[in-house]
Design an enzyme around this catalytic site. Structure first.
Site, PDB file in Angstrom:
ATOM      1  N   TYR A 243       0.805  -1.442  -0.618  1.00 44.41           N
ATOM      2  CA  TYR A 243       0.262  -0.185   0.236  1.00 44.41           C
ATOM      3  C   TYR A 243       1.221   1.106   0.255  1.00 44.41           C
ATOM      4  O   TYR A 243       1.808   1.573   0.458  1.00 44.41           O
ATOM      5  CB  TYR A 243      -0.729  -0.015   1.128  1.00 44.41           C
ATOM      6  CG  TYR A 243      -0.012   0.517   2.380  1.00 44.41           C
ATOM      7  CD1 TYR A 243       0.164   1.840   2.812  1.00 44.41           C
ATOM      8  CD2 TYR A 243       0.555  -1.028   3.191  1.00 44.41           C
ATOM      9  CE1 TYR A 243       1.003   1.705   3.852  1.00 44.41           C
ATOM     10  CE2 TYR A 243       1.304  -1.164   4.264  1.00 44.41           C
ATOM     11  CZ  TYR A 243       1.352   0.659   4.798  1.00 44.41           C
ATOM     12  OH  TYR A 243       1.688   0.699   6.307  1.00 44.41           O
ATOM     13  N   PHE A 253       2.000   9.581   3.963  1.00 42.78           N
ATOM     14  CA  PHE A 253       1.662   9.000   5.077  1.00 42.78           C
ATOM     15  C   PHE A 253       2.109   8.211   5.673  1.00 42.78           C
ATOM     16  O   PHE A 253       2.937   8.072   6.784  1.00 42.78           O
ATOM     17  CB  PHE A 253       0.322  10.346   6.652  1.00 42.78           C
ATOM     18  CG  PHE A 253      -0.805   8.958   5.986  1.00 42.78           C
ATOM     19  CD1 PHE A 253      -1.032   8.066   6.169  1.00 42.78           C
ATOM     20  CD2 PHE A 253      -1.948   9.630   5.414  1.00 42.78           C
ATOM     21  CE1 PHE A 253      -1.707   7.102   5.352  1.00 42.78           C
ATOM     22  CE2 PHE A 253      -2.546   8.458   4.082  1.00 42.78           C
ATOM     23  CZ  PHE A 253      -3.347   7.937   4.670  1.00 42.78           C
ATOM     24  N   ASP A 254       2.272   7.356   4.561  1.00 43.46           N
ATOM     25  CA  ASP A 254       2.560   5.528   5.102  1.00 43.46           C
ATOM     26  C   ASP A 254       2.787   5.109   3.904  1.00 43.46           C
ATOM     27  O   ASP A 254       1.868   4.999   2.969  1.00 43.46           O
ATOM     28  CB  ASP A 254       2.141   5.529   6.680  1.00 43.46           C
ATOM     29  CG  ASP A 254       2.430   3.908   6.876  1.00 43.46           C
ATOM     30  OD1 ASP A 254       3.762   3.588   6.633  1.00 43.46           O
ATOM     31  OD2 ASP A 254       2.126   2.950   8.088  1.00 43.46           O
ATOM     32  N   ILE A 274      -8.302  -0.575   9.668  1.00 41.94           N
ATOM     33  CA  ILE A 274      -9.068   1.111   9.332  1.00 41.94           C
ATOM     34  C   ILE A 274     -10.773   0.399   8.815  1.00 41.94           C
ATOM     35  O   ILE A 274     -10.417  -0.921   7.811  1.00 41.94           O
ATOM     36  CB  ILE A 274      -8.636   1.700   8.184  1.00 41.94           C
ATOM     37  CG1 ILE A 274      -8.647   1.490   7.977  1.00 41.94           C
ATOM     38  CG2 ILE A 274      -7.960   2.761   9.778  1.00 41.94           C
ATOM     39  CD1 ILE A 274      -8.374   3.455   6.906  1.00 41.94           C
ATOM     40  N   TYR A 300     -10.044   7.486  10.846  1.00 41.07           N
ATOM     41  CA  TYR A 300      -9.990   8.010  11.470  1.00 41.07           C
ATOM     42  C   TYR A 300     -11.116   8.717  12.434  1.00 41.07           C
ATOM     43  O   TYR A 300     -10.955   9.180  13.392  1.00 41.07           O
ATOM     44  CB  TYR A 300      -8.796   8.697  11.984  1.00 41.07           C
ATOM     45  CG  TYR A 300      -6.863   7.262  11.297  1.00 41.07           C
ATOM     46  CD1 TYR A 300      -7.581   6.788  12.306  1.00 41.07           C
ATOM     47  CD2 TYR A 300      -7.108   7.588  10.498  1.00 41.07           C
ATOM     48  CE1 TYR A 300      -6.109   5.008  12.110  1.00 41.07           C
ATOM     49  CE2 TYR A 300      -5.872   6.152   9.654  1.00 41.07           C
ATOM     50  CZ  TYR A 300      -5.481   4.700  11.286  1.00 41.07           C
ATOM     51  OH  TYR A 300      -4.623   4.450  10.366  1.00 41.07           O
ATOM     52  N   PHE A 317      -5.963   5.250  -0.468  1.00 43.89           N
ATOM     53  CA  PHE A 317      -5.032   4.683  -0.430  1.00 43.89           C
ATOM     54  C   PHE A 317      -5.202   4.008  -1.920  1.00 43.89           C
ATOM     55  O   PHE A 317      -5.639   3.470  -2.732  1.00 43.89           O
ATOM     56  CB  PHE A 317      -5.075   3.036   0.576  1.00 43.89           C
ATOM     57  CG  PHE A 317      -4.848   3.509   1.575  1.00 43.89           C
ATOM     58  CD1 PHE A 317      -3.367   3.699   2.479  1.00 43.89           C
ATOM     59  CD2 PHE A 317      -5.917   4.428   2.789  1.00 43.89           C
ATOM     60  CE1 PHE A 317      -3.917   3.535   4.190  1.00 43.89           C
ATOM     61  CE2 PHE A 317      -5.365   4.593   3.589  1.00 43.89           C
ATOM     62  CZ  PHE A 317      -4.861   4.742   4.168  1.00 43.89           C
TER      63      PHE A 317
END
Length: 325
Positions: A243, A253-254, A274, A300, A317
């Site tokens: 991902y 962010f990741d 999530i 979130y 994503f």
């Protein structure tokens, strides 16, 4: 700081804080602490016509009317401060502006100088400033040694209290049910409004980037960029996913690339990720690649998980379903 202060506030304890500091007078007159036989020092005020009025001193043994309140529950706001005015506890801030509820019990002689004895002096509508001996209050009310940083601030502790109501347990239970219903209604309205905003943002993003996403029953938008093979991943199966996550601004962010490009594994539909991932990955088969546009409620929500993801963020994503077991 001026040494004479006139106060015209509603429901604020700012005047009490100034008076308690011992640096100002109240309505042009010196304001000494009253004192009980136990050594507990106090000032109690009542708000009348927009101005705090100092109540007369009580008998040295305490409030003779307190017996009529035993067995009821006192709702109030509280602050605990060190002798140097550092805040130790602030109920409005720590309890989302909701009052603290304290069951009222018989005050025994052994509780002299305690927080319990201080609160027993308050009637609904009162605001109190109490100066307590540090060793006494920690031994009798908190039942623990005085922490070093508090002791270094001085030998006393200040307690500020704003008494709201005294109610029976049944009245409190009924009120709490009403509050919970109001909070649930407010939360539902906020969630619905946030969902509308998120959908508008997602559709605007899709239009700008010439995407034609599909929508899952719960509201995840997705675009399959490379079809997979075989059946769709099913709840309970273990999936392996590569991902890259980013905000709609394009800020990453990741990503799997930040973790050695090792796929993340999780049981689908088990709530280990999530909700938007459980929902979105379930639309894919082994080998598929897709872009997921996840509304904040399925990410979130109103709580930020960290500095890189603000509260109520729609997340994007790019995922690859590497394996299904």
């Amino acid at each position: 700081m001026p040494y004479s202060v006139r106060v015209r506030v509603l429901g604020s304890v700012s005047a009490l804080l100034l008076a308690a500091a011992g640096l100002v007078s109240f309505q042009g007159k010196p304001v000494p602490f009253n004192r009980l036989k136990s050594g507990l020092e106090y000032r109690i005020y009542r708000l009348e016509k927009g101005r705090y009025v100092l109540r007369p001193a009580l008998p040295a043994t305490g409030d003779p009317t307190y017996a009529s309140r035993v067995g009821r529950i006192l709702s109030l706001h509280l602050q605990f401060r060190t002798a140097k005015d550092s805040v130790l506890m602030h109920s409005r801030r720590q309890n989302e502006n909701q009052p603290v509820r304290v069951p009222l019990d018989t005050i025994r002689p052994s509780q002299g100088g305690s927080v319990e004895q201080a609160l027993a002096l308050l009637q609904p509508g009162d605001s109190g400033v109490f100066r307590l001996n540090l060793d006494t209050v920690f031994r009798k009310s908190f039942q623990q040694p005085v922490p070093g940083f508090i002791r270094r601030a001085g030998p006393t502790m200040l307690v500020f209290a704003k008494a709201i109501s005294v109610q029976t347990p049944a009245e409190v239970e009924a009120q709490m049910r009403q509050e919970e219903a109001r909070q649930q209604q407010t939360a539902t309205l906020k969630a619905a409004e946030q969902a509308r905003r998120d959908e508008a943002v997602i559709l605007a993003y899709a239009k700008e980037h010439q995407l034609q996403p599909k929508k899952t029953p719960r509201g995840v938008y997705y675009v399959v960029t490379r079809p997979g093979s075989g059946a769709l991943a099913q709840p309970g199966q273990t999936v392996s996913v590569l991902y890259r996550g980013q905000l709609l601004s394009g800020k990453e962010f990741d990503a799997s690339a930040s973790h050695g490009n090792v796929p993340i594994e999780f049981p689908l539909g088990a709530g280990r990720v999530i909700p938007g991932w459980d929902e979105g990955v379930a639309q894919l088969s082994k080998g598929a690649k897709a872009t997921l546009l996840i509304p904040s409620a399925l990410a979130y929500g109103p709580r930020s998980p960290g500095e890189s993801i603000p509260a109520n963020s729609v997340l994007l994503f790019d995922v690859e379903l590497v394996d299904v077991k």
